[in-house]
Design a protein around this motif. Sequence first.
Motif, PDB file in Angstrom:
ATOM      1  N   VAL A  64      -4.623  -2.839 -18.696  1.00  0.00           N
ATOM      2  CA  VAL A  64      -5.446  -3.401 -19.768  1.00  0.00           C
ATOM      3  C   VAL A  64      -5.911  -2.269 -20.706  1.00  0.00           C
ATOM      4  CG1 VAL A  64      -7.289  -5.031 -20.315  1.00  0.00           C
ATOM      5  CG2 VAL A  64      -6.232  -5.109 -18.083  1.00  0.00           C
ATOM      6  N   GLY A  65      -4.998  -1.339 -21.007  1.00  0.00           N
ATOM      7  CA  GLY A  65      -5.297  -0.253 -21.929  1.00  0.00           C
ATOM      8  C   GLY A  65      -6.186   0.848 -21.376  1.00  0.00           C
ATOM      9  N   GLU A  66      -6.487   0.795 -20.089  1.00  0.00           N
ATOM     10  CA  GLU A  66      -7.367   1.794 -19.474  1.00  0.00           C
ATOM     11  C   GLU A  66      -6.622   2.540 -18.372  1.00  0.00           C
ATOM     12  OE1 GLU A  66     -10.611   2.302 -20.392  1.00  0.00           O
ATOM     13  OE2 GLU A  66     -10.448   0.756 -21.924  1.00  0.00           O
ATOM     14  N   GLN A  67      -7.137   3.705 -18.032  1.00  0.00           N
ATOM     15  CA  GLN A  67      -6.638   4.473 -16.894  1.00  0.00           C
ATOM     16  C   GLN A  67      -7.840   4.791 -15.995  1.00  0.00           C
ATOM     17  OE1 GLN A  67      -4.442   7.756 -18.692  1.00  0.00           O
ATOM     18  NE2 GLN A  67      -2.562   6.581 -18.503  1.00  0.00           N
ATOM     19  N   PRO A  68      -8.271   3.781 -15.222  1.00  0.00           N
ATOM     20  CA  PRO A  68      -9.496   3.934 -14.436  1.00  0.00           C
ATOM     21  C   PRO A  68      -9.357   4.901 -13.264  1.00  0.00           C
ATOM     22  CG  PRO A  68      -8.422   1.889 -13.875  1.00  0.00           C
ATOM     23  CD  PRO A  68      -7.660   2.469 -15.028  1.00  0.00           C
ATOM     24  N   VAL A  69     -10.483   5.516 -12.919  1.00  0.00           N
ATOM     25  CA  VAL A  69     -10.565   6.370 -11.730  1.00  0.00           C
ATOM     26  C   VAL A  69     -11.155   5.516 -10.616  1.00  0.00           C
ATOM     27  CG1 VAL A  69     -11.650   8.390 -10.704  1.00  0.00           C
ATOM     28  CG2 VAL A  69     -10.837   8.471 -13.068  1.00  0.00           C
ATOM     29  N   LEU A  70     -10.461   5.464  -9.483  1.00  0.00           N
ATOM     30  CA  LEU A  70     -10.913   4.693  -8.325  1.00  0.00           C
ATOM     31  C   LEU A  70     -11.482   5.666  -7.306  1.00  0.00           C
ATOM     32  CD1 LEU A  70      -7.772   2.415  -8.005  1.00  0.00           C
ATOM     33  CD2 LEU A  70      -9.872   1.931  -9.235  1.00  0.00           C
ATOM     34  N   LYS A  71     -12.773   5.578  -7.074  1.00  0.00           N
ATOM     35  CA  LYS A  71     -13.424   6.501  -6.134  1.00  0.00           C
ATOM     36  C   LYS A  71     -13.371   5.989  -4.727  1.00  0.00           C
ATOM     37  CE  LYS A  71     -16.319   8.358  -9.685  1.00  0.00           C
ATOM     38  NZ  LYS A  71     -17.578   8.760 -10.166  1.00  0.00           N
ATOM     39  N   SER A  86       0.840  -1.186   0.000  1.00  0.00           N
ATOM     40  CA  SER A  86       0.000   0.000   0.000  1.00  0.00           C
ATOM     41  C   SER A  86       0.879   1.242   0.000  1.00  0.00           C
ATOM     42  CB  SER A  86      -0.947   0.015   1.191  1.00  0.00           C
ATOM     43  OG  SER A  86      -0.217   0.032   2.388  1.00  0.00           O
ATOM     44  N   PHE A  87       0.304   2.320  -0.507  1.00  0.00           N
ATOM     45  CA  PHE A  87       1.009   3.589  -0.576  1.00  0.00           C
ATOM     46  C   PHE A  87      -0.018   4.713  -0.599  1.00  0.00           C
ATOM     47  CE2 PHE A  87       3.018   7.058  -3.027  1.00  0.00           C
ATOM     48  CZ  PHE A  87       4.128   7.287  -2.229  1.00  0.00           C
ATOM     49  N   GLU A  88       0.083   5.607   0.346  1.00  0.00           N
ATOM     50  CA  GLU A  88      -0.768   6.793   0.425  1.00  0.00           C
ATOM     51  C   GLU A  88      -2.251   6.468   0.293  1.00  0.00           C
ATOM     52  OE1 GLU A  88       0.614   9.926  -2.127  1.00  0.00           O
ATOM     53  OE2 GLU A  88       2.551  10.009  -1.127  1.00  0.00           O
ATOM     54  N   GLY A  89      -2.699   5.405   0.961  1.00  0.00           N
ATOM     55  CA  GLY A  89      -4.114   5.077   0.996  1.00  0.00           C
ATOM     56  C   GLY A  89      -4.627   4.221  -0.137  1.00  0.00           C
ATOM     57  N   VAL A  90      -3.749   3.780  -1.016  1.00  0.00           N
ATOM     58  CA  VAL A  90      -4.136   2.878  -2.103  1.00  0.00           C
ATOM     59  C   VAL A  90      -3.407   1.551  -1.877  1.00  0.00           C
ATOM     60  CG1 VAL A  90      -4.136   2.481  -4.593  1.00  0.00           C
ATOM     61  CG2 VAL A  90      -4.470   4.794  -3.703  1.00  0.00           C
ATOM     62  N   SER A  91      -4.169   0.451  -1.838  1.00  0.00           N
ATOM     63  CA  SER A  91      -3.563  -0.854  -1.599  1.00  0.00           C
ATOM     64  C   SER A  91      -3.732  -1.745  -2.826  1.00  0.00           C
ATOM     65  CB  SER A  91      -4.168  -1.523  -0.370  1.00  0.00           C
ATOM     66  OG  SER A  91      -5.547  -1.736  -0.552  1.00  0.00           O
ATOM     67  N   VAL A  92      -2.750  -2.619  -3.001  1.00  0.00           N
ATOM     68  CA  VAL A  92      -2.749  -3.572  -4.111  1.00  0.00           C
ATOM     69  C   VAL A  92      -2.540  -4.961  -3.528  1.00  0.00           C
ATOM     70  CG1 VAL A  92      -1.616  -4.270  -6.253  1.00  0.00           C
ATOM     71  CG2 VAL A  92      -1.773  -1.849  -5.670  1.00  0.00           C
ATOM     72  N   ILE A 101      -7.064  -3.629  -6.670  1.00  0.00           N
ATOM     73  CA  ILE A 101      -6.575  -2.311  -6.277  1.00  0.00           C
ATOM     74  C   ILE A 101      -7.698  -1.614  -5.530  1.00  0.00           C
ATOM     75  CG2 ILE A 101      -5.632  -0.112  -7.071  1.00  0.00           C
ATOM     76  CD1 ILE A 101      -4.787  -1.645  -9.656  1.00  0.00           C
ATOM     77  N   LYS A 102      -7.410  -1.150  -4.311  1.00  0.00           N
ATOM     78  CA  LYS A 102      -8.442  -0.554  -3.465  1.00  0.00           C
ATOM     79  C   LYS A 102      -8.012   0.846  -3.039  1.00  0.00           C
ATOM     80  CE  LYS A 102     -11.087  -1.406   0.719  1.00  0.00           C
ATOM     81  NZ  LYS A 102     -11.114  -2.142   1.973  1.00  0.00           N
ATOM     82  N   ASN A 103      -8.930   1.782  -3.188  1.00  0.00           N
ATOM     83  CA  ASN A 103      -8.692   3.162  -2.778  1.00  0.00           C
ATOM     84  C   ASN A 103      -9.377   3.400  -1.431  1.00  0.00           C
ATOM     85  OD1 ASN A 103      -8.294   5.878  -2.509  1.00  0.00           O
ATOM     86  ND2 ASN A 103      -9.697   6.479  -4.137  1.00  0.00           N
ATOM     87  N   ASP A 104      -8.578   3.588  -0.381  1.00  0.00           N
ATOM     88  CA  ASP A 104      -9.121   3.879   0.950  1.00  0.00           C
ATOM     89  C   ASP A 104      -9.045   5.364   1.282  1.00  0.00           C
ATOM     90  OD1 ASP A 104      -9.855   1.255   1.756  1.00  0.00           O
ATOM     91  OD2 ASP A 104      -7.745   0.789   2.100  1.00  0.00           O
ATOM     92  N   ARG A 105      -8.737   6.178   0.294  1.00  0.00           N
ATOM     93  CA  ARG A 105      -8.647   7.619   0.501  1.00  0.00           C
ATOM     94  C   ARG A 105     -10.037   8.246   0.445  1.00  0.00           C
ATOM     95  NH1 ARG A 105      -3.464   9.897  -1.915  1.00  0.00           N
ATOM     96  NH2 ARG A 105      -4.860  11.589  -2.517  1.00  0.00           N
ATOM     97  N   ASP A 106     -10.131   9.470   0.878  1.00  0.00           N
ATOM     98  CA  ASP A 106     -11.383  10.214   0.785  1.00  0.00           C
ATOM     99  C   ASP A 106     -11.608  10.789  -0.612  1.00  0.00           C
ATOM    100  OD1 ASP A 106     -12.042   9.737   3.450  1.00  0.00           O
ATOM    101  OD2 ASP A 106     -10.992  11.535   4.143  1.00  0.00           O
ATOM    102  N   ASP A 107     -10.521  10.945  -1.375  1.00  0.00           N
ATOM    103  CA  ASP A 107     -10.630  11.484  -2.721  1.00  0.00           C
ATOM    104  C   ASP A 107     -10.357  10.395  -3.763  1.00  0.00           C
ATOM    105  OD1 ASP A 107      -7.986  11.370  -1.819  1.00  0.00           O
ATOM    106  OD2 ASP A 107      -7.313  12.945  -3.165  1.00  0.00           O
TER     107      ASP A 107
END
Length: 79
Positions: free
Chosen positions: A72-79, A7-13, A39-45
């Motif tokens: 996979v060719g994408e740049q997803p936004v993790l909310k 994990s790094f800065e609230g994002v875990s893999v 990939i999990k986003n535990d941040r508020d943003d």
Amino acid sequence: ITPYRSSFEGVSVSVVPQYLESDSDPSEPRYCHAYSIMIKNDRDDAVKLLRRHWLVESNGVLVTEVTGDGVVGEQPVLK
């Protein structure tokens, strides 16, 4: 199987590898694996996955390095 985690800065893999016996042939030698990545986003943003960098090891020895834009060719936004 226990997943590999980082994990790094609230994002875990988390990565779970799986040996594919039916696609492998130790006499060649050819050993095939698949892996699942979460990939999990535990941040508020929200965060955007811009690039990837994986180090694939076997018994502590670097086998290959994977780099590239997004996943996979994408740049997803993790909310």
